[in-house]
Design a protein around this motif. Sequence first.
Motif, PDB file in Angstrom:
ATOM      1  N   MET A   1      -9.165  48.869 -45.872  1.00  0.00           N
ATOM      2  CA  MET A   1      -8.113  47.906 -45.512  1.00  0.00           C
ATOM      3  C   MET A   1      -8.609  46.473 -45.733  1.00  0.00           C
ATOM      4  O   MET A   1      -9.687  46.103 -45.297  1.00  0.00           O
ATOM      5  CB  MET A   1      -7.735  48.078 -44.021  1.00  0.00           C
ATOM      6  N   THR A   2      -7.824  45.690 -46.441  1.00  0.00           N
ATOM      7  CA  THR A   2      -8.152  44.281 -46.607  1.00  0.00           C
ATOM      8  C   THR A   2      -7.277  43.475 -45.668  1.00  0.00           C
ATOM      9  O   THR A   2      -6.075  43.670 -45.604  1.00  0.00           O
ATOM     10  CB  THR A   2      -7.883  43.847 -48.057  1.00  0.00           C
ATOM     11  N   ASP A   3      -7.892  42.555 -44.949  1.00  0.00           N
ATOM     12  CA  ASP A   3      -7.142  41.750 -43.981  1.00  0.00           C
ATOM     13  C   ASP A   3      -6.635  40.480 -44.651  1.00  0.00           C
ATOM     14  O   ASP A   3      -7.268  39.972 -45.571  1.00  0.00           O
ATOM     15  CB  ASP A   3      -8.099  41.397 -42.824  1.00  0.00           C
ATOM     16  N   THR A   4      -5.494  39.942 -44.164  1.00  0.00           N
ATOM     17  CA  THR A   4      -4.977  38.709 -44.767  1.00  0.00           C
ATOM     18  C   THR A   4      -5.944  37.541 -44.574  1.00  0.00           C
ATOM     19  O   THR A   4      -5.953  36.612 -45.366  1.00  0.00           O
ATOM     20  CB  THR A   4      -3.597  38.325 -44.182  1.00  0.00           C
ATOM     21  N   SER A   5      -6.759  37.602 -43.514  1.00  0.00           N
ATOM     22  CA  SER A   5      -7.717  36.504 -43.298  1.00  0.00           C
ATOM     23  C   SER A   5      -8.760  36.440 -44.420  1.00  0.00           C
ATOM     24  O   SER A   5      -9.352  35.391 -44.678  1.00  0.00           O
ATOM     25  CB  SER A   5      -8.404  36.664 -41.940  1.00  0.00           C
ATOM     26  N   GLU A   6      -8.965  37.579 -45.083  1.00  0.00           N
ATOM     27  CA  GLU A   6      -9.887  37.580 -46.235  1.00  0.00           C
ATOM     28  C   GLU A   6      -9.155  37.116 -47.500  1.00  0.00           C
ATOM     29  O   GLU A   6      -9.776  36.597 -48.432  1.00  0.00           O
ATOM     30  CB  GLU A   6     -10.434  38.995 -46.476  1.00  0.00           C
ATOM     31  N   ILE A   7      -7.851  37.362 -47.525  1.00  0.00           N
ATOM     32  CA  ILE A   7      -7.070  37.041 -48.728  1.00  0.00           C
ATOM     33  C   ILE A   7      -6.727  35.551 -48.801  1.00  0.00           C
ATOM     34  O   ILE A   7      -6.786  34.947 -49.882  1.00  0.00           O
ATOM     35  CB  ILE A   7      -5.769  37.898 -48.755  1.00  0.00           C
ATOM     36  N   ILE A   8      -6.428  34.942 -47.643  1.00  0.00           N
ATOM     37  CA  ILE A   8      -5.956  33.543 -47.636  1.00  0.00           C
ATOM     38  C   ILE A   8      -6.948  32.577 -48.307  1.00  0.00           C
ATOM     39  O   ILE A   8      -6.537  31.781 -49.163  1.00  0.00           O
ATOM     40  CB  ILE A   8      -5.577  33.103 -46.203  1.00  0.00           C
TER      41      ILE A   8
END
Lengths: 82, 394
Positions: A1-8
Amino acid sequence: MTDTSEIIPVLVSLLAPFNPENKALSEVTDIPAELNIDSVGVLDFIMEVEDHFDIEIPMNAVANIRTIGELAAYVQSQLNKG
Amino acid sequence: MVDLLEKHKGIADRFQRMVDMGINGLGVTNDKMISPTRAMVGGREILLAGTNNYMGITFDPRCIAAGQKALAEYGTGTTGSRIANGSFAMHKELEKELAGFLNLQHCVVFTTGYQANLGMLSGLAGPKDTIYLDADSHSSIYDGCTLSGAKLVRFRHNDAADLDKRLSRSEDTEGGRLVVLEGIYSMLGDRAPLKDFVELKKKHEFQLLVDDAHSFGVLGPNGRGLGDEAGLEEHVDFVVGTFSKSVGAIGGFGAGNHPLFETLRYAMRPYMFTASSSPASIATSIAALQVLKAEPERRARLWANSEQLYKGLKGLGFEMGTDQVSPVIAVKMPDELSTIVKWNALFQGGVYVNMAVPPGTPNRMCLLRCSVSAAHTPEDINRIIGIFKDVVAA
């Protein structure tokens, strides 16, 4: 699972060429409005995002995405699908 | 109350700046047309170098006579759509002539070129399908794609490897896939590397549509467009084109060999729900096609003129839109302000070119866009180069 906090942060760095005035960017930044990017510019940026994450973001989906947070959520949904 | 027009305030301000700096480059009005390459504007004769009148056929006496005859015999308009009362024998005749010209079995004529893309794209693709479109596609392609309701995937301009990657990302899609290319891209004048894209058909399943709006009559030994030039016509499933450029009229077409092609007539809303082309326009298009077939030397003159203008402008040190010579010749400008200033100077010097600024251009480029005509003389081309030298290079 990739979190949005890593994507932003990735999205923020990909937006750099489209942010010549170096405005502060966050999850709530409205990409076309606050960065004054025209419709073609937004699509060019989306291509960079697609290639970075190796996902597909159809143009139809882009119409419903305004903020960096919304884009991050879409990227996350595509990454988790695969 | 939310004022509906308030959202366009930014456009109004940008436009006003242009007007304040001189003439409105996006609203030039020709008071009188003298020839395919000359117009009177504000009491001055202007040399036209931005009209897409590639074959210079708009004043051909045979086309004018055909139009006048049709006007007298069939009236001013059809007052109905092709699926109601608006199909005249001449619409069918033009479709047959065009299919013959293109060496294809089926052809459908539309009222404008814009509607040809709207109709073909929305008729071919539906909500379960995916359209892959080049990033530099014309607005009519973008709008046709939107009207189709299909999933839309944009690929990097003229980059078959990029399309390959994007096709691979959704190989398991349940619907059909359509790839859309253009023969000559309208802003920079470069053309799709058709061989590279056709090669992808060995690896991925898709149908291919080429919009030959700027290349019909221009590219290939028979003037049939990109597929004709590349010798790959059998791999192009659908061709779209316009009558408003090489044919010198107004209207558009879609063509192909598919056995179900004719059913598109009952599936394309931009074909079904608009009045058909006027008799005069159809008649001049038929006559123009015959002229194009009979006089291939027009194409030779167009290419000689294109070479001369491209080399002349490049020789002045301008950064050109593309390395490929075509009748669309664009000079890159550093920004919108200088583009407006130089466009005005060119116009004052007596030459009209197109002022092209974002978002109507790829990669936010600002361009002084020329288009060459077979009706230009070598002296006309030298004059265009001379005016660029005096006012743009200066």
